[in-house]
Write a protein that holds these residues in place. Structure first.
Motif, short mmCIF file in Angstrom:
data_model
loop_
_atom_site.label_atom_id
_atom_site.label_comp_id
_atom_site.label_asym_id
_atom_site.label_seq_id
_atom_site.Cartn_x
_atom_site.Cartn_y
_atom_site.Cartn_z
N UNK A 1 0.52 -1.14 0.06
CA UNK A 1 0.01 0.47 0.27
C UNK A 1 0.47 1.10 -0.03
N UNK A 2 2.65 1.07 -0.25
CA UNK A 2 3.11 2.37 0.25
C UNK A 2 3.91 2.36 -1.19
N UNK A 3 3.72 1.60 -1.77
CA UNK A 3 3.92 1.39 -3.52
C UNK A 3 3.87 2.55 -4.35
N UNK A 4 3.90 3.73 -5.13
CA UNK A 4 3.27 4.60 -5.99
C UNK A 4 4.56 5.10 -5.97
N UNK A 5 4.21 6.27 -7.12
CA UNK A 5 4.69 7.48 -7.44
C UNK A 5 4.54 8.65 -6.69
N UNK B 1 11.03 16.79 -7.48
CA UNK B 1 10.59 15.43 -9.12
C UNK B 1 10.07 14.81 -8.61
N UNK B 2 10.24 13.35 -9.25
CA UNK B 2 9.75 11.75 -8.78
C UNK B 2 9.92 11.26 -8.08
N UNK B 3 9.82 10.62 -7.35
CA UNK B 3 10.32 9.10 -6.27
C UNK B 3 9.25 8.16 -6.53
N UNK B 4 9.45 6.88 -7.70
CA UNK B 4 8.51 6.22 -7.51
C UNK B 4 9.61 4.54 -6.73
N UNK B 5 8.32 4.10 -5.93
CA UNK B 5 8.62 3.58 -4.25
C UNK B 5 7.73 2.16 -5.21
N UNK B 6 8.88 0.15 -5.20
CA UNK B 6 8.00 -0.12 -5.88
C UNK B 6 8.62 -1.13 -4.60
N UNK B 7 7.44 -2.53 -4.67
CA UNK B 7 7.62 -3.19 -4.08
C UNK B 7 9.17 -4.42 -4.76
N UNK B 8 9.78 -4.58 -3.81
CA UNK B 8 11.13 -5.07 -4.79
C UNK B 8 10.83 -7.64 -4.78
N UNK B 9 11.76 -7.82 -5.32
CA UNK B 9 11.70 -9.30 -5.36
C UNK B 9 11.98 -9.79 -3.96
N UNK C 1 12.24 16.68 3.41
CA UNK C 1 12.00 16.90 1.99
C UNK C 1 10.41 16.43 1.51
N UNK C 2 9.27 16.97 1.08
CA UNK C 2 7.64 16.47 1.50
C UNK C 2 6.78 15.56 -0.17
N UNK C 3 7.17 14.75 -0.55
CA UNK C 3 6.73 13.91 -1.34
C UNK C 3 5.02 13.58 -1.24
N UNK C 4 4.46 14.17 -2.57
CA UNK C 4 3.10 14.00 -2.69
C UNK C 4 2.23 12.91 -3.08
N UNK C 5 1.48 11.82 -2.24
CA UNK C 5 1.41 10.78 -3.89
C UNK C 5 0.27 10.75 -5.00
N UNK C 6 1.15 11.17 -6.69
CA UNK C 6 0.34 11.06 -7.44
C UNK C 6 -0.86 10.26 -7.56
#
Length: 503
Positions: free
Chosen positions: A406-410, A417-425, A498-503
């Motif tokens: 549920x934390x995954x996303x851009x 700019x952007x940081x894309x977080x994903x679930x690794x293997x 630095x606060x990033x907002x989920x797209x």
């Protein structure tokens, strides 16, 4: 004392032995060195420009990194001589780049002058993670969204992006690409035929372009090896660090700096005073051994007192290259060193540059500063700080608010700019930032609750010795969704994120 034999001090057996010992200790494949002493210039190559067997020669090309800043400042000095540009050192940048230049504090942004930007006293810290592979103009526009950490003109805070802004000023004033401006104004008059401002031009050059490497065995691994690093694109770096050159060309630059009347003789500057403005101290830098008295940043140069002599120096560090310039005008003496690893080549070059200066000054060996000891202490302190962060265990470990997926996303930030977080293997959160100037690969280590430690592997700065670590925190909405992530990417912010907002 001055070398009167005209024999190259760079070919003396003892010095060649010291160079090889230093390259081995710091695991640097190759290095080129030039030394200017009065009318004499010597240049030599040591080690390998590329593995397994291409040797370094004096004509081998290396990235010059932040030694570019001296040229950017010099180009702006030349622009100030032209009344038509209406650009002076005290001109506010917001007047020169309307619509492009602003800071998060509008009042401060309106007051920042050309001189402020070039002397690192704007109140803006490094924010190097905000530099992305985009245009110069777009990187300048991002400044409006980056937090300040000091009041204007109160603290020295090194900032590459301000030199990108200086590049934008020059290009807006001249209507030409900065690389063309520098070639026409400096490199051609000085006969610097092996200096380039783009990777494409350097790759097409007749000279050999060294490959960059990082070494994987600094942590004590006996089987450490060199890893080749892709050549770094330079478009967005511009006047902060785009030069690719060799020690032969930089020796011509240094020779001119040591005899500034040449600038006037070759119609580069109209007056010697224009050059002297570049070396005028502007911003105090914290004192540090072995320098005595105050240190200061001028315009593209650090100035300090060493063994009773005023010296001027600057280093450069790119993803897999390092550079060192060291000048003593009173002696008409200068050293130029270029090498092909990140950070470690800076440490190696610093030791060798000051060794040559100590030899020139006749400093007895017992009185010489131990650069290796100082630099290894800096590295060990950083490694310990990182280890303490990674090993920290809070008294109470709270569970995550949500399942990891549920934390995954851009997530996006106007400046970073952007940081894309994903679930690794491997079942952990990951992020790979490839479209930034300084790429990194990140693992998220759970600490407690929605707090994580970002463990980043990269190849610049201390990356050869230990990862970088940053605190991170997710915010959860009342609907039970991760809607933002804070990252403590800038140490000067003292833990603020630095606060990033989920797209």
């Amino acid at each position: 004392m001055r070398n009167t034999s005209h024999a190259s001090p760079l070919k003396e057996r003892q010095f060649e032995s010291l160079v090889q010992k230093t390259l081995n200790r710091w695991h640097v494949p190759g290095m080129a060195i030039a030394m200017v002493d009065g009318d004499h210039t010597w240049a030599e190559g040591y080690g390998l420009a590329s593995l397994p067997s291409t040797p370094v020669t004096p004509s081998t090309l290396f990235y010059g990194g932040s030694t570019t800043k001296a040229f950017t400042a010099a180009m702006l000095a030349k622009v100030t001589e032209d009344p038509a540009t209406k650009i002076r050192w005290d001109t506010p940048i917001s007047q020169l780049l309307p619509g492009d230049f602003a800071l998060s504090d509008r009042c401060t942004g309106n007051q920042i002058t050309v001189e402020d930007a070039l002397s690192h006293r704007t109140g803006l810290p490094g924010h190097d993670h905000a530099s992305s592979r985009t245009s110069v103009r777009e990187n300048v526009r991002q400044l409006a969204h980056l937090p300040l950490t000091a009041k204007l003109r109160t603290r020295y805070q090194y900032n590459n992006l301000m030199y990108v802004a200086a590049s934008h000023i020059i290009e807006a004033a001249t209507g030409q690409w900065l690389g063309d401006c520098l070639a026409r104004s400096f490199w051609q008059p000085l006969g610097m035929t092996g200096t380039y401002f783009s990777l494409k031009d350097a790759q097409a050059a007749p000279e050999t372009l060294a490959r960059g490497y990082y070494y994987s065995g600094h942590g004590g691994d006996k089987d450490g090896i060199y890893h080749e690093v892709d050549w770094m694109p330079l478009e967005e770096v511009s006047g902060a660090g785009s030069i690719i050159t060799n020690v032969l060309d930089y020796a011509k630059w240094v020779h001119t700096l040591l005899r500034p009347q040449i600038f006037v003789e070759k119609n580069i500057f109209q007056s010697p005073e224009t050059f002297h403005q570049l070396w005028e101290p502007r911003t105090l830098i914290p004192a540090a051994a072995p320098f005595t008295g105050p240190r200061a940043y001028a315009l593209g140069w650090i100035t300090e007192c060493y063994m009773g002599f005023q010296i001027y120096e600057h280093t450069g560090s790119m993803n897999a290259f390092g550079a060192q310039l060291l000048l003593v005008p009173e002696l008409e003496f200068g050293v130029i060193i270029l090498a092909n690893t990140p950070k470690t080549s800076n440490y190696a070059a610093q030791l060798l540059a000051f060794h040559l200066l100590d030899e020139r000054l006749g400093i007895p060996k017992p009185q010489r500063f131990d650069w290796d000891r100082r630099n290894w202490a800096v590295i060990e302190k950083e490694k310990q700080w990182v280890a303490d962060k990674i090993d920290y265990r809070p008294p109470v470990v709270l569970p995550l608010s949500l399942p990891l997926e549920k934390y995954v996303g851009t997530y996006t930030h106007a400046g970073y700019k952007d940081i894309t977080i994903y679930l690794g293997s491997e079942g952990v959160l990951r992020a790979d930032r490839k479209d930034v100037t300084w790429p990194e690969s990140i693992n998220f280590k759970h600490v407690t609750g929605d707090h994580f430690l970002m463990v980043s592997t990269h190849i610049e700065d201390f990356g050869a010795f230990c990862p970088d670590v940053y605190d991170a925190e997710f915010r959860i909405s009342v609907e039970g969704k991760a809607w933002s992530v804070g990252i403590a990417w800038e140490r000067a912010m003292g833990g603020e994120m630095i606060w990033f907002v989920k797209i």
